[in-house]
Design a protein around this motif. Structure first.
Motif, PDB file in Angstrom:
ATOM      1  N   UNK A   1     -35.018 -10.657  25.636  1.00 33.00           N
ATOM      2  CA  UNK A   1     -34.093  -9.759  26.350  1.00 33.00           C
ATOM      3  C   UNK A   1     -33.339 -10.480  27.465  1.00 33.00           C
ATOM      4  N   UNK A   2     -33.819 -11.660  27.864  1.00 33.84           N
ATOM      5  CA  UNK A   2     -33.173 -12.402  28.945  1.00 33.84           C
ATOM      6  C   UNK A   2     -32.040 -13.303  28.462  1.00 33.84           C
ATOM      7  N   UNK A   3     -31.870 -13.494  27.153  1.00 36.50           N
ATOM      8  CA  UNK A   3     -30.897 -14.463  26.648  1.00 36.50           C
ATOM      9  C   UNK A   3     -29.462 -14.218  27.120  1.00 36.50           C
ATOM     10  N   UNK A   4     -29.004 -12.965  27.256  1.00 38.95           N
ATOM     11  CA  UNK A   4     -27.621 -12.776  27.742  1.00 38.95           C
ATOM     12  C   UNK A   4     -27.384 -13.348  29.137  1.00 38.95           C
ATOM     13  N   UNK A   5     -28.442 -13.654  29.861  1.00 34.90           N
ATOM     14  CA  UNK A   5     -28.254 -14.240  31.190  1.00 34.90           C
ATOM     15  C   UNK A   5     -27.678 -15.654  31.123  1.00 34.90           C
ATOM     16  N   UNK A   6     -27.590 -16.213  29.912  1.00 33.47           N
ATOM     17  CA  UNK A   6     -26.887 -17.482  29.759  1.00 33.47           C
ATOM     18  C   UNK A   6     -25.433 -17.354  30.217  1.00 33.47           C
ATOM     19  N   UNK A   7     -24.864 -16.164  30.047  1.00 30.51           N
ATOM     20  CA  UNK A   7     -23.495 -15.943  30.519  1.00 30.51           C
ATOM     21  C   UNK A   7     -23.448 -15.949  32.044  1.00 30.51           C
ATOM     22  N   UNK A   8     -24.480 -15.402  32.697  1.00 29.38           N
ATOM     23  CA  UNK A   8     -24.555 -15.484  34.155  1.00 29.38           C
ATOM     24  C   UNK A   8     -24.675 -16.934  34.618  1.00 29.38           C
TER      25      UNK A   8
ATOM     26  N   UNK B   1     -27.326 -12.889  17.974  1.00 29.12           N
ATOM     27  CA  UNK B   1     -26.666 -11.949  17.055  1.00 29.12           C
ATOM     28  C   UNK B   1     -27.684 -11.051  16.349  1.00 29.12           C
ATOM     29  N   UNK B   2     -28.792 -11.621  15.893  1.00 28.31           N
ATOM     30  CA  UNK B   2     -29.816 -10.829  15.200  1.00 28.31           C
ATOM     31  C   UNK B   2     -30.485  -9.845  16.155  1.00 28.31           C
ATOM     32  N   UNK B   3     -30.725 -10.280  17.389  1.00 30.41           N
ATOM     33  CA  UNK B   3     -31.326  -9.373  18.374  1.00 30.41           C
ATOM     34  C   UNK B   3     -30.400  -8.205  18.668  1.00 30.41           C
ATOM     35  N   UNK B   4     -29.117  -8.490  18.813  1.00 32.28           N
ATOM     36  CA  UNK B   4     -28.145  -7.422  19.062  1.00 32.28           C
ATOM     37  C   UNK B   4     -28.114  -6.432  17.899  1.00 32.28           C
ATOM     38  N   UNK B   5     -28.179  -6.939  16.674  1.00 29.52           N
ATOM     39  CA  UNK B   5     -28.176  -6.062  15.505  1.00 29.52           C
ATOM     40  C   UNK B   5     -29.429  -5.197  15.463  1.00 29.52           C
ATOM     41  N   UNK B   6     -30.578  -5.785  15.766  1.00 23.22           N
ATOM     42  CA  UNK B   6     -31.834  -5.026  15.755  1.00 23.22           C
ATOM     43  C   UNK B   6     -31.812  -3.908  16.787  1.00 23.22           C
TER      44      UNK B   6
ATOM     45  N   UNK C   1     -28.758  -8.212  30.334  1.00 23.35           N
ATOM     46  CA  UNK C   1     -29.961  -8.295  29.501  1.00 23.35           C
ATOM     47  C   UNK C   1     -29.707  -7.510  28.216  1.00 23.35           C
ATOM     48  N   UNK C   2     -30.505  -7.788  27.211  1.00 27.06           N
ATOM     49  CA  UNK C   2     -30.525  -6.900  26.050  1.00 27.06           C
ATOM     50  C   UNK C   2     -31.268  -5.623  26.442  1.00 27.06           C
ATOM     51  N   UNK C   3     -30.760  -4.485  25.997  1.00 30.76           N
ATOM     52  CA  UNK C   3     -31.406  -3.210  26.331  1.00 30.76           C
ATOM     53  C   UNK C   3     -32.747  -3.122  25.607  1.00 30.76           C
TER      54      UNK C   3
END
Length: 523
Positions: free
Chosen positions: A417-424, A348-353, A380-382
């Motif tokens: 930036x790789x954390x969203x890959x948890x959804x994959x 959540x904090x990374x997305x906000x940043x 990935x996070x952009x």
């Protein structure tokens, strides 16, 4: 197999040359329907006589075959729950305070039932299995387990006859209903072709023609296409199955993710040609089989039985590829879910940043290679300016790359930036540990990386991972030369051959200190 193959329907892959690179299941379905339209290119000769009702790639089909492990887990959970519940109800002082002779008969009955169901192959769900006989066997084993429990109770004077009768009835009904559901699911999968092997033939020969004619009669194998390294001599089709190119075309064909097995349908006596083709095709993630021409109908039927056999995963206790894949999937689901919960504040904090740092979406999506050449969309996070995004990785990131944002530099250096890959991972497209997924068309210099090393496709024999053996051994970030590509591929292949639960846990434990301490790698 009812409806597994539809005679006269299109494979559609023959017309796929001019389609976009992304060919997922819905696209294949639409393309197949379009190819049946009046005036479709080149008519029926371009379309094959085989077409699965449902297009599933190798990862999805493999997941279906692993379902037997879930079936058995559910059976174990049901029997254990019934055993504990009956013991709890029938022992006034509670299970923990009950004497051993009143609990042991029920526990022994549960162990006997579950052990016999496994050892007698009731989780095989083989092709052509009689569902009524299967259910009768399940009920019979449950009754046998109950009888053993009652005999043991009498021998130990446990006084739990009523409990044994209640336990037997509950287990028999529960397992009967569960296996009725399991049998129905497997039957539905087979009817839709989800368990019907998809094969391609290499060699437009008389061997291929015989196999295709027999397959048309049997209806338990999908022959998606034919490839021939002597294309100048090859016909446009073999018994209606299109010839799609030479052996080299198979190496990069978009059909590959949907193929279970590549069959060499050439004369085994042509030893030099067999060796050359086997060496060339061994770089594919698909299994390669040499079809030895049978001398009579019985041998041909036996050969086709071996090709058509698509059993659910075995439960015989030996460490095989299916069991290893199932264990790895359980590991991914459990640890992936825990990681997602624990890291949700960081996410959540990374997305906000990212949102505050630069205009554009929070996430970056990129098509990458998955299991067996499957094309997956990796999240990935952009980390770059939105207008400078590079979906094909045609230009790899450098230390002074002006495309990377301020927040991007931080999250790339820490791999946040790789954390969203948890959804994959939870979706089943990736694993926590495995070869890192490369962007489709990624280049090393001016050359596509996949063309620099012959064994490159070997890294697709396992699901890609968020981290991997190569990443913790210094091979991360951009690949500047063929030597870099070769080293990464070798590390990935080493991991695939050695993969185990303990190796995965070790890689996960050392990932964070290795990545944080690696200041040389640019990501």
């Amino acid at each position: 197999m009812t409806n597994a193959l539809e005679i006269g329907r299109a494979t559609a892959f023959a017309d796929a040359k001019d389609e976009p690179a992304r060919m997922d299941a819905p696209a294949l379905q639409a393309l197949a329907e379009r190819s049946m339209a009046p005036g479709a290119a080149d008519g029926a000769a371009r379309r094959g006589p085989f077409r699965p009702e449902v297009w599933l790639n190798a990862r999805q089909r493999h997941a279906s075959r692993l379902a037997v492990h879930w079936f058995r887990s559910a059976d174990v959970a049901a029997v254990v729950a019934i055993t504990v519940s009956v013991a709890w109800v029938m022992t006034p002082g509670g299970v923990l305070a009950a004497p051993l002779n009143s609990i042991l008969p029920l526990a022994a009955g549960a162990a006997i039932v579950l052990g016999l169901m496994r050892s007698l192959g009731l989780y095989g769900f083989g092709r052509g299995q009689n569902a009524a006989l299967h259910l009768a066997a399940v009920a019979g084993l449950a009754a046998a387990g109950g009888a053993c429990a009652m005999l043991l109770d009498l021998a130990m004077a446990g006084g739990m006859a009523a409990a044994c009768i209640l336990w037997t009835a509950s287990v028999t009904v529960s397992l009967y209903l569960l296996h009725m559901g399991w049998s129905g699911l497997v039957s539905d999968w087979r009817g839709k072709g989800a368990l019907t092997p998809n094969i391609v033939l290499v060699g437009a020969t008389r061997h291929a023609e015989r196999l295709i004619r027999d397959a048309l009669q049997r209806r338990d194998i999908n022959v998606l296409g034919v490839f021939d390294d002597r294309l100048a001599r090859s016909p446009d089709s073999v018994v209606g199955v299109p010839v799609l190119g030479d052996a080299e075309a198979l190496m990069t064909h978009r059909m590959t993710p949907y193929v279970d097995r590549v069959v060499l349908a050439i004369d085994p006596k042509a030893e030099k040609r067999v060796r050359e083709l086997t060496a060339r095709l061994s770089t594919l993630p698909n299994e390669v089989t040499l079809l030895v021409d049978p001398v009579d109908a019985g041998e041909r039927s036996a050969a086709l039985d071996r090709l058509a056999r698509a059993p659910l995963a075995t439960l015989d206790g030996r460490v095989d590829a299916d069991r290893r894949a199932f264990n790895k999937r359980i590991q991914d689901l459990l640890l992936g879910a825990v990681a997602l919960v624990l890291l949700s504040p960081v996410i959540a904090l990374t997305a906000l940043a990212i949102r505050l740092d630069s205009p554009g979406p929070i996430f970056f999506r990129q098509r990458r290679h998955g299991f067996n050449h499957e094309e997956i969309v990796v999240w990935k996070f952009r980390s770059m300016r939105h207008e400078a995004a590079d979906a094909t990785a045609s230009r790899q990131v450098t230390s002074d790359d002006d495309r990377v944002t301020r927040v991007g530099r931080i999250i790339r250096s820490t791999s946040l930036d790789e954390l969203p890959q948890l959804f994959n991972v939870l979706k089943g497209e990736m694993s926590l540990v495995g070869p890192r997924p490369h962007a489709i068309g990624m280049k090393t210099g001016a050359v596509e990386s996949a063309r620099l090393v012959a064994e490159y496709a070997h890294r697709h024999r396992m699901k890609p991972g968020m981290t991997g053996w190569a990443a913790v051994n210094g091979s991360r970030g951009p690949l500047h030369s063929a030597a870099d590509v070769r080293r990464r591929v070798q590390l990935d292949v080493d991991y695939i051959e050695r993969q185990s639960l303990w190796l995965d846990l070790w890689v996960m434990v050392i990932t964070l200190p290795v990545l944080l301490g690696d200041r040389a790698a640019i990501r």
